[in-house]
Scaffold this motif. Structure first.
Motif, PDB file in Angstrom:
ATOM      1  N   MET A 103      18.839  47.587  70.393  1.00  0.00           N
ATOM      2  CA  MET A 103      19.137  48.636  71.380  1.00  0.00           C
ATOM      3  C   MET A 103      19.642  49.918  70.721  1.00  0.00           C
ATOM      4  O   MET A 103      19.432  51.001  71.249  1.00  0.00           O
ATOM      5  CB  MET A 103      20.163  48.138  72.395  1.00  0.00           C
ATOM      6  N   THR A 104      20.306  49.806  69.579  1.00  0.00           N
ATOM      7  CA  THR A 104      20.844  50.997  68.913  1.00  0.00           C
ATOM      8  C   THR A 104      19.921  51.525  67.816  1.00  0.00           C
ATOM      9  O   THR A 104      20.218  52.549  67.217  1.00  0.00           O
ATOM     10  CB  THR A 104      22.240  50.720  68.313  1.00  0.00           C
ATOM     11  N   ASN A 105      18.817  50.844  67.571  1.00  0.00           N
ATOM     12  CA  ASN A 105      17.854  51.264  66.558  1.00  0.00           C
ATOM     13  C   ASN A 105      16.460  51.278  67.175  1.00  0.00           C
ATOM     14  O   ASN A 105      15.651  50.385  66.945  1.00  0.00           O
ATOM     15  CB  ASN A 105      17.896  50.329  65.346  1.00  0.00           C
ATOM     16  N   SER A 106      16.194  52.315  67.954  1.00  0.00           N
ATOM     17  CA  SER A 106      14.943  52.367  68.711  1.00  0.00           C
ATOM     18  C   SER A 106      13.708  52.460  67.819  1.00  0.00           C
ATOM     19  O   SER A 106      12.594  52.259  68.287  1.00  0.00           O
ATOM     20  CB  SER A 106      14.964  53.535  69.695  1.00  0.00           C
ATOM     21  N   ASP A 107      13.896  52.783  66.543  1.00  0.00           N
ATOM     22  CA  ASP A 107      12.763  52.849  65.624  1.00  0.00           C
ATOM     23  C   ASP A 107      12.386  51.475  65.076  1.00  0.00           C
ATOM     24  O   ASP A 107      11.437  51.343  64.325  1.00  0.00           O
ATOM     25  CB  ASP A 107      13.068  53.809  64.477  1.00  0.00           C
ATOM     26  N   VAL A 108      13.118  50.429  65.470  1.00  0.00           N
ATOM     27  CA  VAL A 108      12.853  49.066  65.002  1.00  0.00           C
ATOM     28  C   VAL A 108      12.293  48.244  66.151  1.00  0.00           C
ATOM     29  O   VAL A 108      12.808  48.272  67.265  1.00  0.00           O
ATOM     30  CB  VAL A 108      14.157  48.417  64.462  1.00  0.00           C
ATOM     31  N   SER A 109      11.214  47.514  65.878  1.00  0.00           N
ATOM     32  CA  SER A 109      10.607  46.701  66.930  1.00  0.00           C
ATOM     33  C   SER A 109      10.722  45.210  66.659  1.00  0.00           C
ATOM     34  O   SER A 109      10.286  44.400  67.471  1.00  0.00           O
ATOM     35  CB  SER A 109       9.136  47.080  67.123  1.00  0.00           C
ATOM     36  N   ALA A 110      11.305  44.819  65.532  1.00  0.00           N
ATOM     37  CA  ALA A 110      11.477  43.399  65.220  1.00  0.00           C
ATOM     38  C   ALA A 110      12.659  43.249  64.273  1.00  0.00           C
ATOM     39  O   ALA A 110      12.984  44.173  63.525  1.00  0.00           O
ATOM     40  CB  ALA A 110      10.221  42.833  64.561  1.00  0.00           C
TER      41      ALA A 110
END
Length: 159
Positions: A103-110
């Protein structure tokens, strides 16, 4: 949040795995389990759980982990998906920490977690670590997913 568990002949492990999910500090999730034709009463054991977050499915015959997992992915309702093996158990704060991170790292998807290897009675016998390079790889995968989504949006004129 959706937790998917393919199950095949893990009667000695599935209770501990499922209990470790039910006792998570993060509570807003569903657990979706498909019994993949087990012959050891694993499915019958799962039917004793009375938690409404647990959804059980039963393959009459063994279809394999890939086909069973693909089925489970089709049943999820959560924004995030956690894959769990039927003989794994999790730290009580695992899901909360993963949700917070995503939720705090929107650039991460996994995201992945380090893990311990244990023997049949639960003694730690080893550990796996995910190196810094894995974080870079997931960033690249996340960027690729966003590029594909944007391409599809441009192609179809919608999301």
């Amino acid at each position: 949040f959706s937790i998917i568990i393919p199950l095949y002949n893990k009667i000695g492990f599935i209770s501990r795995a499922l209990d470790s999910v039910v006792s998570q500090t993060y509570k807003d999730y569903e657990i979706i389990v498909v019994n993949d034709g087990s012959t050891d009463n694993s499915y019958q054991l799962l039917q004793e759980y009375e938690d409404p977050r647990i959804k059980l499915y039963n393959n009459k015959e063994n279809l394999g982990v890939l086909e069973s997992s693909n089925f489970l992915f089709g049943e999820v309702k959560g924004n995030f998906i956690a894959f769990k093996d039927a003989d794994d158990w999790s730290h009580p704060e695992k899901i909360q920490k993963q949700v917070d991170y995503l939720m705090t790292n929107s650039d991460v998807s996994a995201c992945l977690t380090d893990s311990y290897y244990v023997d049949a009675i639960g003694n730690k016998v080893g550990r796996s670590y995910y190196p810094e390079e894995t974080k870079v790889l997931f960033k690249k995968v996340s960027d690729l997913v966003k590029d594909v989504q944007m391409s599809l949006k441009n192609l179809w004129g919608k999301e």
